[in-house]
Enzyme design. Sequence first.
Site, PDB file in Angstrom:
ATOM      1  N   TRP A 133       7.973 -15.928  -5.351  1.00 11.37           N
ATOM      2  CA  TRP A 133       6.592 -15.172  -5.052  1.00 11.37           C
ATOM      3  C   TRP A 133       6.452 -15.981  -3.428  1.00 11.37           C
ATOM      4  CZ3 TRP A 133       7.908 -15.050 -10.327  1.00 11.37           C
ATOM      5  CH2 TRP A 133       7.436 -14.320 -10.695  1.00 11.37           C
ATOM      6  N   GLU A 191       2.552  -3.394 -17.202  1.00 15.88           N
ATOM      7  CA  GLU A 191       2.495  -4.697 -17.155  1.00 15.88           C
ATOM      8  C   GLU A 191       3.870  -5.329 -17.772  1.00 15.88           C
ATOM      9  OE1 GLU A 191       0.101  -8.726 -16.612  1.00 15.88           O
ATOM     10  OE2 GLU A 191      -0.904  -7.195 -17.214  1.00 15.88           O
ATOM     11  N   ASP A 202      -1.636  -6.324  -7.944  1.00 19.64           N
ATOM     12  CA  ASP A 202      -1.059  -6.308  -9.002  1.00 19.64           C
ATOM     13  C   ASP A 202      -1.105  -5.084 -10.075  1.00 19.64           C
ATOM     14  OD1 ASP A 202      -3.236  -8.056  -9.464  1.00 19.64           O
ATOM     15  OD2 ASP A 202      -2.393  -8.592 -11.179  1.00 19.64           O
ATOM     16  N   GLU A 240      -8.987  -9.051 -11.645  1.00 24.20           N
ATOM     17  CA  GLU A 240      -8.177  -9.526 -11.108  1.00 24.20           C
ATOM     18  C   GLU A 240      -8.094  -8.538  -9.151  1.00 24.20           C
ATOM     19  OE1 GLU A 240      -3.173 -11.588 -11.783  1.00 24.20           O
ATOM     20  OE2 GLU A 240      -4.141 -10.363 -13.463  1.00 24.20           O
ATOM     21  N   ARG A 255      -8.618  -4.998 -13.965  1.00 23.75           N
ATOM     22  CA  ARG A 255      -9.012  -5.625 -14.752  1.00 23.75           C
ATOM     23  C   ARG A 255      -9.085  -6.852 -13.839  1.00 23.75           C
ATOM     24  NH1 ARG A 255      -3.173  -7.502 -16.541  1.00 23.75           N
ATOM     25  NH2 ARG A 255      -2.659  -9.442 -15.541  1.00 23.75           N
ATOM     26  N   ASP A 300       5.153  -9.539  -6.736  1.00 24.79           N
ATOM     27  CA  ASP A 300       5.057  -8.572  -6.934  1.00 24.79           C
ATOM     28  C   ASP A 300       5.458  -7.085  -6.190  1.00 24.79           C
ATOM     29  OD1 ASP A 300       3.262 -10.198  -9.221  1.00 24.79           O
ATOM     30  OD2 ASP A 300       2.599  -8.253  -9.867  1.00 24.79           O
TER      31      ASP A 300
END
Length: 906
Positions: A569, A779, A498, A504, A502, A511
């Site tokens: 998703w 984002e 994604d 993540e 950061r 996505d």
Amino acid sequence: MGCRLHNLSVPSLSAGGKSLIFCIVSEKKENIMYSECKISGLCCEFLNNPIGIDETIPRLSWKINDLRQGARQTAYQVVAASSIQKLSAKPDLWDSGMVSSDQSLDVIYGGKKLKSRQQVFWQVRVRDYKGEWTDWSERASFEIGLLKSADWQAEWISHDFPKLTPANESCPFMRNEFEVKTGLVKARAYVTARGLFELHLNGKRVGCDHFTPGWTDYHKRIQYLTYDVQSLLVEGKNAAGAILGTGWYAGGLLWYNGRHFYGDQMSVLMQLELEYSDGSSQTVVTSPDWKTTTGPILMSEIYHGETYDARREMTGWSESRFDDVAWPKAKVVDAPKVPLVSIRSTPVRKQEELTVVGLTEPVFGVHVFELTQNMVGWARIKIRGKAGQEVVVRYSEMLKDDGTLYLDNLRTAKCTDRYICKGDGEEIFEPHFTFHGFRYIEITGLCEKPQMADVTGIVLHSGIDPTGVFECSEPLVNKLQSCILWGQKGNFFEVPTDCPQRDERLGWTGDAQVFIRTACFNRDVAAFFTKWCIDLEDSQDEAGAFPHVAPDVLCNVKGLKEEVGCAAWADAGVICPWTIYLCYGDKRILERHYKSMTKWIEWRVKNSKNLICEKSIFGDWLAIDISQGDPGRSPTPRDLIATAYFAYTTEIVSKVAGILGHTADKKRYCDLHKKVKITFQKEFISPNGRVAGDTQTAYLLALGFDLVPVKQQKHAVERLVREIEVRGTQLSTGFVGTPLLAPVLTKFGRADLAYKLLLTQTYPSWIYPILQGGTTMWERWNSYTKDKGFGNANMNSFNHYAYGAIGEWMYNTVAGIELDPNKPGYKNIIIKPQPGEGITWARAELVSRYGLIVCSWKLDGKKLSVNGVIPPNTTATVILPGKKPKSIQSGKFEFESVQNPASLTF
């Protein structure tokens, strides 16, 4: 008609040579004519000359280079042998004979059964449309890896850490020495790790791959890599070495900084197999005889960066005769109870270098380097310092108003590299097992003012070769295309992440599925998604639900682990394999994942209430009108989103069942799709065409997934248009709705409005972030604004590719290159440019598996000129505004159409 025997000189199986063979020919044909076309681009399982594959019935593909109009293949012959010599003389593994077929993609190997370590050399020739045969192609090869667990003699070894903790994260170094005899003819290194590895032989790094063996669910399978290392070995004494990093296996993952998700000990497995000219062989393996220690890499974490103490460097540590007497022996650890599988895609590698364009000192001693582009990788830094001097390197995507780094959006990720100088003149530092998302590099702790040339941005991403080019008359749209491409490069990092900066960096499924079609235009992602779709199936639960991310590391996160099966998703488990099939013609990916697809649809049935689904925790993620504090709480009803995707993916599965010949399943899922569609209409669509929620996304899903009855479509489109225009021709969509905006408007005759949205410069729009300084997709539509500053730092990535899904429409509608789903992989190409106000010319290129496709158009008053190229062995259907479709053969094409400019959009 009489025949006689001739001695004819024809192409041999040796490259470029001629050989004498006997051939029976007609008396009226004294000479054989050779085709003007050439064969190139030979590949096996999407890879060029792969070694170590575990596909025992591999597929072979090639391209035809032929500039003649209508060029095509009418027959082929493939030969395969166990050696180059046998290929040139008499192929001993396979001779397909003449096969009357135009198939040049995914021809299934039909020779002798392949076994571990089997090396196969192959060539192909084809017959052209005039009945003439080409010369034999250049040789290609593929090699089978280690298929059985019994093939592995090596042992898993580890450094004997008391316990791996954040305070004790030094990277282990391991080594051993061995002898190589005279007459070495082949050497293969098979290697993997729990964690990340670098392999070294005789002081040199093996290969150019990084972050190996890649990221999989280590509880399900672990990838290994195979390297040809013959050139790195010498007769006599040799040394092998490995460096290990925690990586995804044992390092920190997720925003709560959880650790050891898969295990708490890094370990390596390496098997070096040598073959000699006298027929003997030798195997060198990791074992208790290996030595291990820690060295200069004190810490190297994906989120947090690397700390490197150059004073602790061990010169020559992976060379023979290095003194390792003080190194303790390695610890043998239990082997994992999961299969070792060959890597299926090209690993992360260094791809390009970016130079610094600006250098400032916003605070004394704080030096900030600027690159032209937000990127992913790391900085290579030249340092001059005293022994023991610590230089700190930090990374960010944006700067604050005072010129210092904006770091808030990194959350808990430290993204900091530390280098401790050894004090030996100019030193060069690049980290090992970490990566950063950044445009700006801050360096502190220097003795002297740096120069711009001291820093270089090293771009890393998975091996996804360029395939697409898009450009048009509007510079801002060209800049948008650049942002989309850089967003893809930065986030196609072993898995489709994604974001790259950061705490993540996960393989978010939503996505990936909204962007995959655009991804297939920009880059060759066939092998990349082949691997990731396996990750996705590995993460499917027993009941059939797909997770939010793959590999699934959210299964322990409260509030997320209970919500698997989230609409848009989880649907990636169907949409992604289907898209790869459409774009690359890969039927095997459907065969491989058919069971998981049907399992997902059955889960949907069981978890619906009278075919209405409610699982949509993320809703229309980050839509404009989201509720305060909840990025998933958009006005679009979540059960509408879930039921729309239920219908959409069920329809796809019914098509897949038909393609694979599962007749009963096809009928079952066709019937189910009809029932879900009717249920959706009753539940969410009013008699006057109003869709529940009355949002742009609600209409886009209903219209885009063909869920609106024909009689109500006009009213639904009018309401969608009204919802856009009442906002001043602006979008209000999030991750779910945005990819459908331009395609749906175009489908229902409002391409003019789609063009207006594309070219809008005010917030929210695709162009707006570019005017705020963006060089990648963001984002949020307003992650930063020049008047209000930065958005919510909790979720504010400046490299997030989802909104880049508009790229699909730019290629297939603005430029006009689209696939034909009935002849996937661009076997038949749809050339359908649809000009719109604000753009006077556009051009796109796409390197398909058949070759280069080009479509270029220019609007001059009332005259529309269209030209381009169709690759050999394909056809195209050309559809121009106001004209009947026209079928054309491969080669160059050129058309002109005189129209009323107002009617040029459909």
